[in-house]
Design an enzyme around this catalytic site. Structure first.
Site, PDB file in Angstrom:
ATOM      1  N   ASP A  94       0.864  -1.183   0.000  1.00  0.00           N
ATOM      2  CA  ASP A  94       0.000   0.000   0.000  1.00  0.00           C
ATOM      3  C   ASP A  94       0.898   1.231   0.000  1.00  0.00           C
ATOM      4  O   ASP A  94       2.100   1.138   0.272  1.00  0.00           O
ATOM      5  CB  ASP A  94      -0.910   0.018   1.239  1.00  0.00           C
ATOM      6  CG  ASP A  94      -1.839   1.231   1.255  1.00  0.00           C
ATOM      7  OD1 ASP A  94      -2.444   1.526   0.204  1.00  0.00           O
ATOM      8  OD2 ASP A  94      -1.950   1.917   2.291  1.00  0.00           O
ATOM      9  N   SER A  95       0.310   2.377  -0.290  1.00  0.00           N
ATOM     10  CA  SER A  95       1.077   3.633  -0.216  1.00  0.00           C
ATOM     11  C   SER A  95       1.469   3.950   1.215  1.00  0.00           C
ATOM     12  O   SER A  95       2.310   4.815   1.438  1.00  0.00           O
ATOM     13  CB  SER A  95       0.232   4.777  -0.772  1.00  0.00           C
ATOM     14  OG  SER A  95      -0.898   4.955   0.060  1.00  0.00           O
ATOM     15  N   CYS A 154     -10.913   3.283  -0.675  1.00  0.00           N
ATOM     16  CA  CYS A 154      -9.507   3.548  -0.361  1.00  0.00           C
ATOM     17  C   CYS A 154      -9.256   2.801   0.938  1.00  0.00           C
ATOM     18  O   CYS A 154     -10.054   2.912   1.880  1.00  0.00           O
ATOM     19  CB  CYS A 154      -9.269   5.046  -0.172  1.00  0.00           C
ATOM     20  SG  CYS A 154      -7.636   5.417   0.528  1.00  0.00           S
ATOM     21  N   THR A 155      -8.188   2.024   0.981  1.00  0.00           N
ATOM     22  CA  THR A 155      -7.992   1.156   2.149  1.00  0.00           C
ATOM     23  C   THR A 155      -7.657   1.936   3.417  1.00  0.00           C
ATOM     24  O   THR A 155      -7.701   1.381   4.509  1.00  0.00           O
ATOM     25  CB  THR A 155      -6.900   0.108   1.864  1.00  0.00           C
ATOM     26  OG1 THR A 155      -5.713   0.786   1.401  1.00  0.00           O
ATOM     27  CG2 THR A 155      -7.359  -0.885   0.814  1.00  0.00           C
ATOM     28  N   HIS A 156      -7.323   3.212   3.288  1.00  0.00           N
ATOM     29  CA  HIS A 156      -7.124   4.029   4.492  1.00  0.00           C
ATOM     30  C   HIS A 156      -8.451   4.360   5.185  1.00  0.00           C
ATOM     31  O   HIS A 156      -8.471   4.627   6.378  1.00  0.00           O
ATOM     32  CB  HIS A 156      -6.439   5.362   4.136  1.00  0.00           C
ATOM     33  CG  HIS A 156      -4.962   5.271   3.903  1.00  0.00           C
ATOM     34  ND1 HIS A 156      -4.423   4.702   2.773  1.00  0.00           N
ATOM     35  CD2 HIS A 156      -3.906   5.693   4.659  1.00  0.00           C
ATOM     36  CE1 HIS A 156      -3.091   4.797   2.837  1.00  0.00           C
ATOM     37  NE2 HIS A 156      -2.757   5.389   3.964  1.00  0.00           N
ATOM     38  N   TYR A 196      -0.520   8.528  -2.650  1.00  0.00           N
ATOM     39  CA  TYR A 196      -0.376   8.241  -4.077  1.00  0.00           C
ATOM     40  C   TYR A 196      -1.506   8.902  -4.890  1.00  0.00           C
ATOM     41  O   TYR A 196      -1.327   9.229  -6.065  1.00  0.00           O
ATOM     42  CB  TYR A 196      -0.455   6.728  -4.329  1.00  0.00           C
ATOM     43  CG  TYR A 196       0.819   5.932  -4.089  1.00  0.00           C
ATOM     44  CD1 TYR A 196       1.915   6.476  -3.425  1.00  0.00           C
ATOM     45  CD2 TYR A 196       0.908   4.612  -4.532  1.00  0.00           C
ATOM     46  CE1 TYR A 196       3.060   5.723  -3.208  1.00  0.00           C
ATOM     47  CE2 TYR A 196       2.066   3.851  -4.331  1.00  0.00           C
ATOM     48  CZ  TYR A 196       3.133   4.417  -3.659  1.00  0.00           C
ATOM     49  OH  TYR A 196       4.268   3.666  -3.458  1.00  0.00           O
ATOM     50  N   GLY A 197      -2.675   9.009  -4.262  1.00  0.00           N
ATOM     51  CA  GLY A 197      -3.892   9.408  -4.983  1.00  0.00           C
ATOM     52  C   GLY A 197      -3.808  10.646  -5.850  1.00  0.00           C
ATOM     53  O   GLY A 197      -4.372  10.673  -6.947  1.00  0.00           O
ATOM     54  N   CYS A 210      -4.452  -1.513  -2.068  1.00  0.00           N
ATOM     55  CA  CYS A 210      -4.509  -0.094  -2.389  1.00  0.00           C
ATOM     56  C   CYS A 210      -5.390   0.053  -3.631  1.00  0.00           C
ATOM     57  O   CYS A 210      -5.087  -0.541  -4.676  1.00  0.00           O
ATOM     58  CB  CYS A 210      -3.088   0.393  -2.671  1.00  0.00           C
ATOM     59  SG  CYS A 210      -2.990   2.094  -3.241  1.00  0.00           S
ATOM     60  N   ASN A 211      -6.473   0.788  -3.493  1.00  0.00           N
ATOM     61  CA  ASN A 211      -7.381   0.979  -4.631  1.00  0.00           C
ATOM     62  C   ASN A 211      -6.713   1.760  -5.750  1.00  0.00           C
ATOM     63  O   ASN A 211      -6.929   1.492  -6.930  1.00  0.00           O
ATOM     64  CB  ASN A 211      -8.623   1.753  -4.190  1.00  0.00           C
ATOM     65  CG  ASN A 211      -9.527   0.943  -3.297  1.00  0.00           C
ATOM     66  OD1 ASN A 211     -10.515   0.394  -3.734  1.00  0.00           O
ATOM     67  ND2 ASN A 211      -9.180   0.852  -2.019  1.00  0.00           N
ATOM     68  N   THR A 212      -5.902   2.742  -5.367  1.00  0.00           N
ATOM     69  CA  THR A 212      -5.269   3.602  -6.368  1.00  0.00           C
ATOM     70  C   THR A 212      -4.330   2.779  -7.251  1.00  0.00           C
ATOM     71  O   THR A 212      -4.367   2.874  -8.487  1.00  0.00           O
ATOM     72  CB  THR A 212      -4.488   4.727  -5.648  1.00  0.00           C
ATOM     73  OG1 THR A 212      -5.359   5.335  -4.680  1.00  0.00           O
ATOM     74  CG2 THR A 212      -4.006   5.772  -6.611  1.00  0.00           C
ATOM     75  N   GLU A 238      -2.502   8.865   7.814  1.00  0.00           N
ATOM     76  CA  GLU A 238      -1.048   8.652   7.865  1.00  0.00           C
ATOM     77  C   GLU A 238      -0.423   9.359   9.067  1.00  0.00           C
ATOM     78  O   GLU A 238       0.580   8.910   9.603  1.00  0.00           O
ATOM     79  CB  GLU A 238      -0.383   9.147   6.570  1.00  0.00           C
ATOM     80  CG  GLU A 238      -0.567   8.201   5.384  1.00  0.00           C
ATOM     81  CD  GLU A 238       0.177   6.876   5.514  1.00  0.00           C
ATOM     82  OE1 GLU A 238       1.329   6.875   5.971  1.00  0.00           O
ATOM     83  OE2 GLU A 238      -0.409   5.831   5.172  1.00  0.00           O
TER      84      GLU A 238
HETATM   85  N1  DGL Z   1      -4.740   3.324   0.458  1.00  0.00           N
HETATM   86  C1  DGL Z   1      -4.703   3.693  -0.879  1.00  0.00           C
HETATM   87  C2  DGL Z   1      -5.948   3.397  -1.661  1.00  0.00           C
HETATM   88  O1  DGL Z   1      -6.637   2.463  -1.320  1.00  0.00           O
HETATM   89  C3  DGL Z   1      -3.913   4.879  -1.330  1.00  0.00           C
HETATM   90  C4  DGL Z   1      -4.140   6.174  -0.712  1.00  0.00           C
HETATM   91  C5  DGL Z   1      -3.173   7.224  -1.210  1.00  0.00           C
HETATM   92  O2  DGL Z   1      -1.974   7.043  -1.002  1.00  0.00           O
HETATM   93  O3  DGL Z   1      -3.605   8.210  -1.807  1.00  0.00           O
HETATM   94  O4  DGL Z   1      -6.247   4.033  -2.625  1.00  0.00           O
END
Ligand code: DGL
Length: 274
Positions: free
Chosen positions: A10-11, A183-185, A42-43, A73-75, A152
């Site tokens: 993941d990011s 988004c997994t966050h 990352y988004g 990570c979805n992104t 984060e």
């Molecule tokens: N947790 C990530 C996701 O599911 C990335 C979030 C990010 O870094 O922008 O998209």
């Protein structure tokens, strides 16, 4: 049987929400995790950069001799899953399709919201997947760029988090009966999100949903870990601060032994030649 670990990337710390569900459903499996907190989020980054970074994480995990890779990570899934899947000879799991299917099952009115990073929303991949399976669905997407930095920096329970969630989600309140946490966050902000959206709205955790796919593929390829030899410890790596990662992981995961190490990703990839 295959007693090698499963690799997660993941990011940052978001993929821990997938790992938590893995530990609940498949507690004997071992986890190796890499979170790129130094370069999160990352988004908002361009697709090419997300591709490059994600491949670096994948290559790191391959050096750990993993039997499967989960893009937690979805992104990364939106941008580079197809590419990685087609080039590796081990199974590669993404988190988008399982979340889309679960939302179709959960909705009563067909009005589905999806929240994610700017790249995930811009890719429109959730809408595509949902409408290909259930064409009558009405999908509302919303980018929530403020959420990942809050998670984060471990401010999930702060007034700042409440304000950001309340203000960002306002356009979706009352508009949908199901909301995909794309988004997994975001599951780390779940109580606030549920509160803002209303208790009647079904929240779908795309990462947690993907653990069923992990289980299916482990069975399909016959690569489950021998349950008589359960994992002795999980290994987490972060490009950011190990203490901060360990703090969030310790609060979020069940009481299991794990180590957290800081890693300089680019140097580590140089060290070992493929
Ligand atoms: N947790 C990530 C996701 O599911 C990335 C979030 C990010 O870094 O922008 O998209």
């Amino acid at each position: 049987m295959d007693n090698r670990p499963i690799g997660f990337l993941d990011s940052g710390v978001g993929g821990l929400t997938v790992v938590r569900e893995l530990m609940r459903q498949l507690p004997h499996e071992q986890v190796v995790y890499i979170g790129d907190s130094a370069r999160a989020p990352y988004g908002p980054r361009p697709a090419e950069q997300i591709k490059t970074y994600t491949w670096e994480l994948v290559n790191f995990l391959r050096k750990q001799d993993v039997k499967m890779i989960v893009l937690a990570c979805n992104t990364a899934t939106a941008v580079v899953w197809e590419d990685i899947k087609s080039q590796l000879d081990i199974p590669v799991i993404g988190v988008i399709m399982p979340g889309a299917s679960a939302a179709i099952k959960a909705t009563r009115t067909g009005k589905i919201g999806i929240i994610g990073t700017p790249m995930t929303v811009q890719s429109d991949i959730y809408r595509e997947k949902i409408t290909s399976l259930a064409p009558q669905s009405q999908v509302e997407s919303l980018a929530c760029p403020a959420f990942v930095p809050i998670v984060e920096s471990n401010q999930m329970n702060s007034p700042l988090a409440k304000k950001a969630v309340y203000e960002t989600l306002a356009p979706l309140v009352g508009q949908v009966d199901t909301l995909i946490l794309g988004c997994t966050h975001y599951p780390l902000l779940r109580p606030i999100i549920q509160n803002v959206m209303g208790q009647e709205v079904a929240l779908v955790d795309s990462g947690a949903e993907s653990v069923r796919d992990i289980s299916v593929l482990l069975n399909y390829f016959g690569i489950n870990r021998d349950p008589r030899q359960p994992a002795q410890g999980h290994r987490f790596y972060t490009t950011g601060g190990a203490d901060s990662f360990a703090h969030i992981a310790g609060n979020w995961l069940p009481d299991v032994p794990f180590t957290v190490n800081h890693i300089d990703l680019v140097a580590s990839l140089d060290e070992v030649t493929v």
